[in-house]
Design an enzyme around this catalytic site. Sequence first.
Site, PDB file in Angstrom:
ATOM      1  N   GLU A  61       0.841  -1.207   0.000  1.00 45.15           N
ATOM      2  CA  GLU A  61       0.000   0.000   0.000  1.00 45.15           C
ATOM      3  C   GLU A  61       0.876   1.257   0.000  1.00 45.15           C
ATOM      4  OE1 GLU A  61      -2.305  -1.400   3.462  1.00 45.15           O
ATOM      5  OE2 GLU A  61      -4.084  -0.839   2.323  1.00 45.15           O
TER       6      GLU A  61
ATOM      7  N   GLU B 267      -3.259  -9.663   4.168  1.00 44.86           N
ATOM      8  CA  GLU B 267      -4.090  -9.300   5.331  1.00 44.86           C
ATOM      9  C   GLU B 267      -5.178 -10.321   5.620  1.00 44.86           C
ATOM     10  OE1 GLU B 267      -3.045  -7.159   3.051  1.00 44.86           O
ATOM     11  OE2 GLU B 267      -2.633  -5.198   3.915  1.00 44.86           O
TER      12      GLU B 267
HETATM   13  N1  3HC Z   1       5.234  -7.380  11.583  1.00 51.08           N
HETATM   14  C1  3HC Z   1       6.020  -7.761  12.616  1.00 51.08           C
HETATM   15  N2  3HC Z   1       6.889  -8.785  12.535  1.00 51.08           N
HETATM   16  C2  3HC Z   1       6.967  -9.434  11.367  1.00 51.08           C
HETATM   17  C3  3HC Z   1       6.177  -9.108  10.261  1.00 51.08           C
HETATM   18  C4  3HC Z   1       5.287  -8.009  10.394  1.00 51.08           C
HETATM   19  N3  3HC Z   1       4.500  -7.610   9.380  1.00 51.08           N
HETATM   20  N4  3HC Z   1       6.476  -9.939   9.249  1.00 51.08           N
HETATM   21  C5  3HC Z   1       7.421 -10.760   9.707  1.00 51.08           C
HETATM   22  N5  3HC Z   1       7.727 -10.472  10.987  1.00 51.08           N
HETATM   23  C6  3HC Z   1       8.730 -11.115  11.832  1.00 51.08           C
HETATM   24  C7  3HC Z   1       8.406 -12.577  12.075  1.00 51.08           C
HETATM   25  O1  3HC Z   1       7.561 -12.738  13.184  1.00 51.08           O
HETATM   26  C8  3HC Z   1       9.777 -13.158  12.308  1.00 51.08           C
HETATM   27  O2  3HC Z   1      10.143 -12.842  13.620  1.00 51.08           O
HETATM   28  P1  3HC Z   1      11.067 -13.854  14.464  1.00 51.08           P
HETATM   29  O3  3HC Z   1      12.350 -13.952  13.699  1.00 51.08           O
HETATM   30  O4  3HC Z   1      11.185 -13.181  15.778  1.00 51.08           O
HETATM   31  O5  3HC Z   1      10.305 -15.145  14.498  1.00 51.08           O
HETATM   32  C9  3HC Z   1      10.677 -12.332  11.382  1.00 51.08           C
HETATM   33  O6  3HC Z   1       9.941 -11.143  11.093  1.00 51.08           O
HETATM   34  C10 3HC Z   1      11.012 -13.013  10.075  1.00 51.08           C
HETATM   35  O7  3HC Z   1       9.788 -13.480   9.488  1.00 51.08           O
HETATM   36  P2  3HC Z   1       9.702 -14.898   8.754  1.00 51.08           P
HETATM   37  O8  3HC Z   1      10.302 -15.945   9.616  1.00 51.08           O
HETATM   38  O9  3HC Z   1       8.295 -15.042   8.342  1.00 51.08           O
HETATM   39  O10 3HC Z   1      10.665 -14.645   7.520  1.00 51.08           O
HETATM   40  P3  3HC Z   1      10.549 -15.156   6.027  1.00 51.08           P
HETATM   41  O11 3HC Z   1      11.751 -14.654   5.343  1.00 51.08           O
HETATM   42  O12 3HC Z   1      10.226 -16.608   6.007  1.00 51.08           O
HETATM   43  O13 3HC Z   1       9.261 -14.401   5.425  1.00 51.08           O
HETATM   44  C11 3HC Z   1       7.821 -12.534   4.968  1.00 51.08           C
HETATM   45  C12 3HC Z   1       9.266 -13.015   5.270  1.00 51.08           C
HETATM   46  C13 3HC Z   1       7.361 -13.097   3.621  1.00 51.08           C
HETATM   47  C14 3HC Z   1       7.836 -11.050   4.946  1.00 51.08           C
HETATM   48  C15 3HC Z   1       6.882 -13.080   6.078  1.00 51.08           C
HETATM   49  O14 3HC Z   1       7.436 -12.729   7.328  1.00 51.08           O
HETATM   50  C16 3HC Z   1       5.486 -12.526   6.042  1.00 51.08           C
HETATM   51  O15 3HC Z   1       4.676 -13.012   5.279  1.00 51.08           O
HETATM   52  N6  3HC Z   1       5.205 -11.547   6.900  1.00 51.08           N
HETATM   53  C17 3HC Z   1       3.857 -11.041   7.096  1.00 51.08           C
HETATM   54  C18 3HC Z   1       3.469 -10.108   6.024  1.00 51.08           C
HETATM   55  C19 3HC Z   1       2.091  -9.587   6.298  1.00 51.08           C
HETATM   56  O16 3HC Z   1       1.175 -10.289   6.707  1.00 51.08           O
HETATM   57  N7  3HC Z   1       1.912  -8.296   6.029  1.00 51.08           N
HETATM   58  C20 3HC Z   1       0.640  -7.675   6.199  1.00 51.08           C
HETATM   59  C21 3HC Z   1       0.528  -7.153   7.574  1.00 51.08           C
HETATM   60  S1  3HC Z   1      -1.060  -6.484   7.880  1.00 51.08           S
HETATM   61  C22 3HC Z   1      -1.023  -4.981   7.168  1.00 51.08           C
HETATM   62  O17 3HC Z   1      -0.066  -4.615   6.533  1.00 51.08           O
HETATM   63  C23 3HC Z   1      -2.237  -4.128   7.408  1.00 51.08           C
HETATM   64  C24 3HC Z   1      -2.274  -2.955   6.511  1.00 51.08           C
HETATM   65  O18 3HC Z   1      -3.079  -3.223   5.398  1.00 51.08           O
HETATM   66  C25 3HC Z   1      -2.819  -1.750   7.212  1.00 51.08           C
END
Ligand code: 3HC
Length: 698
Positions: free
Chosen positions: A104, A124
Site C-alpha cells: 500500500e 491481510e
Molecule cells: N510485523 C512484525 N513482525 C513481522 C512481520 C510483520 N508484518 N512480518 C514478519 N515479521 C517477523 C516474524 O515474526 C519473524 O520474527 P522472528 O524472527 O522473531 O520469528 C521475522 O519477522 C522473520 O519473518 P519470517 O520468519 O516469516 O521470515 P521469512 O523470510 O520466512 O518471510 C515474509 C518473510 C514473507 C515477509 C513473512 O514474514 C510474512 O509473510 N510476513 C507477514 C506479512 C504480512 O502479513 N503483512 C501484512 C501485515 S497487515 C497490514 O499490513 C495491514 C495494513 O493493510 C494496514
Amino acid sequence: MNDVVNYVIDGNLAVVTVNNPPVNALSQAVRQGLLEAIRAAAQDDCKAVVIHCDGRTFIAGADITEFGKPHAEPLLPDLLNEIEASDKIVVAALHGTALGGGFETALSCHYRIALEGAKVGFPEVKLGLLPGAGGTQRVPRLAGVEAALDLMLNGAPVAAESAANLGLIDRVVDDSLLDEAKRYARELVESGARPRRASELQVAQADATIFDAAAAVVAKKARGQTAPPRIIECVRTAMATSFADGQKRERELFTESMKDPQSAAMRHLFFAEREAAKLAGLSKDTPKREINSIGIIGGGTMGGGIAMSFANAGIPVHMVEINDEALARGLSIIDGNYAGSVKRGKLSEERATQCRGLITGHTNYAALADVDLVIEAVFEDPELKKEIFAKLDKTCKQGAILATNTSYQDVNEIAKATNRRSDVLGMHFFSPAHIMKLLEVVRAEKTADEVLATVMALAKRIRKVAVVSGVCYGFIGNRMLQGYFREAQLCLVEGGTPESVDAAMVGWGMAMGPISVADLAGLDVGYKARQALPEDERGDPAAYRVADVLVEAGRLGQKSGKGFYIYDPETRKQSPDAEVHEIVEREAAALGIARRAIDAEEIVDRLIYALVNEGFRILEEGIAQRPGDIDVVYIYGYGFPVWRGGPMHYADAVGLDRVLARINEFRERFGEHHWTPAPLLEKLVGEGRGLADWAERA
Ligand code: 3HC
Ligand code: NAI
C-alpha cells in the site's frame, strides 16, 4: 530522519531508505520517519523522491506486533495520503516481498519500479484483516475490480512481472535496483511527468456479477471467515463512490476486523507458526548436517508422497520397496500424481519431469548406503520397524539421520534397535504427504540436538510447517484425536446420526466431520488395531461397537463404497444410509443406551473439549513445547478452522474457567473415566490465568 529511516539528497533527488530489520515492518518509528522524510522533501530543493529499503525486503507490511495496542500517530492511511499528495514525484523501489501495508505504501507513491523476483500482495486476509491503508481503494483504480478482488481475497503474493501486467508496477529491472530507481526518477523529471495519484483515477465499471461470484467462492473456500466479505464490500464501495468515501468505509471495516476475535486468532497463528520452528533450549547456532539425498523405505501411500515432497524441493530420493511389483506400483502412483498436477495446471510438464527424475526406485537396501537421511514408511508394525532400523544401522553411513514416519509407535524403542540412538527421530508426515503442510518432528530420548536442528531446517526447505513433539502414543495430533473420535461415536449412539454429528462439527468450522473422516481413513484400520488388543483394553464399547459392526458387514468406508455413509462409485458423492441409522439404533439398544436428542452445541463442546483437555495433558507432560504448537498441529494437520486459532487458543478465548466448568459438567453426566479435567487446566483456572502468558512463564 531517525534510527530506521534515512534521508539524503542525491543531486536532484531525495533518497529515503527504510532500515528496520528483519522485514522493514511499518513500526511507529518507520511511519514517523517516512512522514518527516516526505515533509523534508517538500521543502528541499529536489525534484523527486525515491523510497527504497535496506536488507532482504521492501516493507513487508504493518508491524503486526503493534496490533491490538493503542494507535500511535502517524496512522498509516494518513501517512500514505500525504505521500500521495506530494507535489514532487515519488518513486517506490521494490525488492523482496512488498506486502500488505508495504505494498500500500508503494501504491501511494506515484511510480513503482521492482527488481526481478520481487513479490507483491495483500496477505491481510490471512490475518483476518483487509488492506486498511487505501489498498482496497487504490488497487481497483489501478488494476480493476476483478484483479483487486483476486489479490486481496486470495492473499498469495504475485511476482512483480505479473503485477506489472496488471498495471500495479511500472518497470521491472534485473539488477542494481536503487541505481535504476534513481535513473527512472530522473527520466520522469526530465520528461516533464507529473505525480500520478491512484486516488484520482476512476474505477473501471465492472459487471456486478463479479462480486456475487467472488462471494460464492469465499463462502466455499473461506467458510466462516469474516474478513473476505468485508474486502468484497470495500471493493464494491470503490466502484460506487469517491476515493474519500471509499477510504472511510475501508477504515470502518478495517477497525471492525481488527477487533474481531477471528483476527486475534489468526494473528496468534502467524506468530505460533514461526515460534514452532524454534526449539526451547536449543541455540540458533546449533550445527546442522548437510542433507543432499534422501532414502525412503516403503513406497505406499505415505512413502510416495514423502518422496514427492523432497523431489519437489530439488532433493534426490532413493525409494526402497519390498519387491519389483510393489516398487512398480509405488512409482506408478507417483507418476499419476505428477501427471495430475500437470493436468490441473499446478506444475509445468518440464518441472514435473525434472522432479520425477529425482526419484529412483530400488529393491535393495544397499541403495541407502550413502544417503544423508532415511525415512522409514512401511506398515505400522513395531517389530518390522525395529528390524528395518537394525538393518539401516548396518547399511547407512555414519552421520546419516534415521527417521520413522510411524503414526503411533514408540520412537525410543525403534531407536534402540540401532547403535546410534542419537541419530534417530520421528518425522510424522500427514496424508497426502506431498500436499499436507504439517510435519510432526518426534524428539526421542537420545535424539541429538544437531539432528533435530537439521530436520527442522530441512522441513522449511521442503515447505512444511514443523512442530516438535515428545514421544507418546500418537504424538500431539493423533493422541488428542482419540478423545475427539470417541466423543463423536458416543454422540452417535446416544442419539445422533452420522449426518447430525458431522453437520455440527462442519457448522462449527471443521473442514470435515469426524464420521466422514473415519470413512475416508478406512474403518478397518481402527478395527484391526482393536482386534489386536485384549477386549478389556479396547476402551468403551459404546465408542466402537457401531464401527465394528460396519466393518464386519464389509463396510470399510470410502474405499469399499460404504461405511457410515454410501459413496457413489463414480463421483464419490456421499449420501446417508437408512441401514446405518438402523444399525446405530440397534447397537444403542444392545448397549443399554436410551437414545435422546443431542443438539449441535453439545456435540461441539464434547468433541472440542475432549481435544482441549488432552491438549492440556500434552502440555503438562512437555510433549508439546507450547500451546501454540498444538494449535499449529491442528490447523495444518486436522482441518481445524484457522479463524478459531487452534484448540488451545479457542479454549483460552472461551475462557478456561468456562471450559473447566463444562468439562466438570460432562464428568457429572458421563463419568470421570472420560472426563477428568487435566490437572494443568485446573491449576490455571485456580490461579486465574490463561494460556496467553505461557511464554513468560516458561
Ligand atoms: N510485523 C512484525 N513482525 C513481522 C512481520 C510483520 N508484518 N512480518 C514478519 N515479521 C517477523 C516474524 O515474526 C519473524 O520474527 P522472528 O524472527 O522473531 O520469528 C521475522 O519477522 C522473520 O519473518 P519470517 O520468519 O516469516 O521470515 P521469512 O523470510 O520466512 O518471510 C515474509 C518473510 C514473507 C515477509 C513473512 O514474514 C510474512 O509473510 N510476513 C507477514 C506479512 C504480512 O502479513 N503483512 C501484512 C501485515 S497487515 C497490514 O499490513 C495491514 C495494513 O493493510 C494496514
Ligand atoms: P502402505 O501400506 O500404503 O505402504 C507401506 C509400504 O511399505 C507398502 O508399499 C509395502 O510394500 C512397503 N513395505 C513393507 N515392508 C517393507 C520392507 N521391509 N521394505 C520396504 N518396503 C516395505 O502404508 P502407509 O499408509 O503408507 O503407512 C506407512 C507408515 O506411515 C505407517 O507407519 C503409518 O502408520 C504411517 N502413516 C500413515 C498415514 C496415512 O494416512 N496412511 C499418515 C501418517 C503416517
